[in-house]
Design an enzyme around this catalytic site. Structure first.
Site, short mmCIF file in Angstrom:
data_model
loop_
_atom_site.label_atom_id
_atom_site.label_comp_id
_atom_site.label_asym_id
_atom_site.label_seq_id
_atom_site.Cartn_x
_atom_site.Cartn_y
_atom_site.Cartn_z
N CYS A 1 -13.63 -28.86 7.11
CA CYS A 1 -12.42 -28.09 6.79
C CYS A 1 -11.21 -29.01 6.77
CB CYS A 1 -12.22 -26.98 7.82
SG CYS A 1 -10.76 -25.96 7.53
N ASP B 1 0.85 -1.19 0.00
CA ASP B 1 0.00 0.00 0.00
C ASP B 1 0.88 1.24 0.00
OD1 ASP B 1 0.95 0.17 2.59
OD2 ASP B 1 -0.95 -0.33 3.54
N SER B 2 0.26 2.40 -0.14
CA SER B 2 1.04 3.62 -0.35
C SER B 2 1.48 4.28 0.94
CB SER B 2 0.21 4.62 -1.16
OG SER B 2 -0.89 5.07 -0.38
N GLY B 3 0.88 3.89 2.06
CA GLY B 3 1.15 4.56 3.33
C GLY B 3 0.10 5.56 3.73
N GLY B 4 -0.79 5.91 2.80
CA GLY B 4 -1.78 6.95 3.07
C GLY B 4 -2.75 6.61 4.19
N PHE B 5 -3.23 5.36 4.21
CA PHE B 5 -4.22 4.99 5.22
C PHE B 5 -3.61 5.01 6.62
CE2 PHE B 5 -6.28 1.83 7.94
CZ PHE B 5 -7.58 2.32 7.94
N ASP C 1 -8.04 -7.22 0.61
CA ASP C 1 -7.10 -7.53 1.69
C ASP C 1 -7.74 -7.13 3.00
OD1 ASP C 1 -5.61 -4.95 3.10
OD2 ASP C 1 -6.50 -4.48 1.15
N GLY D 1 -11.27 4.44 0.26
CA GLY D 1 -12.19 5.23 1.06
C GLY D 1 -13.44 4.52 1.49
N HIS E 1 -6.22 -21.61 10.43
CA HIS E 1 -7.57 -21.99 10.04
C HIS E 1 -8.27 -20.84 9.32
CE1 HIS E 1 -11.75 -23.24 10.07
NE2 HIS E 1 -12.02 -22.05 10.57
N ASP F 1 -2.27 8.36 -1.87
CA ASP F 1 -3.54 9.07 -1.81
C ASP F 1 -3.84 9.48 -0.38
OD1 ASP F 1 -4.03 6.51 -0.79
OD2 ASP F 1 -6.15 6.59 -1.36
N CYS G 1 -7.96 -27.88 6.85
CA CYS G 1 -6.75 -27.23 7.35
C CYS G 1 -6.13 -28.06 8.47
CB CYS G 1 -7.06 -25.82 7.84
SG CYS G 1 -7.76 -25.72 9.51
N GLN H 1 -11.28 7.67 -5.27
CA GLN H 1 -11.83 8.22 -4.04
C GLN H 1 -13.16 8.92 -4.37
OE1 GLN H 1 -10.93 7.68 -1.01
NE2 GLN H 1 -8.84 6.90 -1.18
N CYS I 1 -8.08 -28.04 11.88
CA CYS I 1 -9.30 -28.85 11.96
C CYS I 1 -9.00 -30.34 11.84
CB CYS I 1 -10.29 -28.41 10.88
SG CYS I 1 -11.00 -26.78 11.20
#
Length: 374
Positions: free
Chosen positions: A303, A91-95, A265, A215, A334, A145, A305, A188, A308
């Site tokens: 499941c 990511d860009s770092g903005g959040f 994500d 956003g 899991h 952004d 995994c 945005q 489980c």
């Protein structure tokens, strides 16, 4: 060294395809586990891959502060540093600047802020964000952004969106020509259709390898998020990947894919695992609850995994109560497995032209709730 996006099938707005990169293919719809500080917490990289993940997300903000992008670059780049040979999106770092940094100051040039770790002063501009992500060596780079907060007025959203569009152009210019790497722009405009349209048009004019819906998932609630996706997603080019940032819960993911989203994500499966929360096809389970303490059954008998297959609810309840590290490890494994199983189920359903059937079964199983206690 080329990258590409191929759509293999559509069903309504839902799509399945492949993003091809020099480090491997990413099957879409794709869920990206979050490796905030060059690790998916409580997991080995090979274990994350074993869940079915094709790509991880790394956080520019966290890595620039510690251990620094320059150090990671000297040590051979993020892939080598964290032992993950497949694609990475950063990511860009903005959040994180919006949500974590203290005393931040926003200007036309960028954002200055004090680190949440030690109070040191830093600046991120579009150009610096592109430099950090280049030093990290990520395969998919996000434009810098401002993540517009919610709620906000139309005027505030418009000012923020237009600033992000100016930064998008600067990000594109600074990114340059990097064969084998992709740059995504970020739409945005909060929940306002005319602003989302203006943002999409600006991004398309600049030209990106993929397009994110930013956003959202910032407090507006699921209903408003999906209402926004009803119009926002279709504004973005259909021949490029579409990425919904920071989402989310399983029903958020199914709703987003239904509306044409290709990538998502979220920290939720790993963060939940560390707090004794398990995600299953029957909904969310709280392993702290006493009902599990004598239960020899797995979290989910269907499941496959390792958790489980090999461990009981009683054991998972015990190790959390005993504050043993294995608790977070087993529940995170899991949860990530369940998320990837969900993505594969949607890919298969879209390819078969039966996404509606998949969606109906998904909601019906969740409505049943957990199995009866013993």
């Amino acid at each position: 060294m080329s990258t590409s996006f191929t759509l293999n099938a559509t069903d309504g707005m839902a799509r399945t395809g492949v993003i091809s990169t020099p480090r491997g293919d990413i099957r879409t719809p794709a869920f990206m586990p979050v490796g905030t500080a060059a690790t998916v917490k409580a997991m080995m990289p090979e274990s994350v891959r074993a869940t079915g993940a094709d790509i991880l997300l790394g956080n520019t903000y966290h890595l620039m502060l510690r251990p620094t992008a320059e150090r990671i670059n000297r040590l051979g780049g993020l892939h080598k540093f964290m032992n993950w040979a497949r694609p990475i999106l950063t990511d860009s770092g903005g959040f994180q600047v919006m949500s974590l940094a203290a005393l931040r100051k926003l200007t036309e040039n960028g954002v200055t802020f004090k680190s949440h770790i030690d109070g040191s002063k830093h600046e991120i501009t579009p150009e610096r964000s592109m430099e950090i992500q280049r030093l990290l060596g990520s395969d998919i780079v996000m434009a810098f952004d401002e993540c517009t907060p919610y709620p906000c007025t139309e005027a505030q959203a418009l000012e923020s969106m237009r600033l992000s569009m100016r930064w998008a152009q600067r990000s594109r210019d600074a990114f340059g020509d990097r064969p084998g790497h992709m740059l995504f722009g970020i739409q945005q405009g909060s929940v306002f259709p005319d602003q989302r349209e203006e943002s999409a048009e600006a991004l398309k004019k600049i030209g990106f390898d993929g397009y994110a819906v930013g956003g959202l998932a910032v407090g507006e609630g699921q209903e408003m998020m999906l209402q926004t996706l009803d119009f926002a997603t279709d504004m973005l080019p259909s021949d490029k990947p579409r990425y919904l940032m920071g989402v989310g819960k399983p029903d958020d993911i199914v709703g987003a894919v239904k509306r044409g989203i290709d990538m998502m994500d979220c920290v939720l499966p790993s963060r939940s695992g560390r707090t004794a929360q398990a995600w299953t096809r029957r909904g969310q389970l709280n392993m702290k609850n006493a009902r599990h303490q004598d239960d020899p059954r797995p979290l989910d008998e269907h499941c496959t995994c390792p958790t489980c297959r090999n461990y009981s609810r009683a054991y998972l309840h015990h190790v959390f109560r005993a504050q043993e590290m294995i608790s977070g490890m087993l529940l995170t494994w899991h949860n990530l497995h369940y998320y990837q199983e969900l993505m594969q189920g949607m890919r298969d359903a879209i390819a078969a032209g039966d996404f509606a059937g998949f969606e109906a079964q998904f909601h019906a199983q969740r409505a049943e709730g957990d199995i009866e206690p013993l």
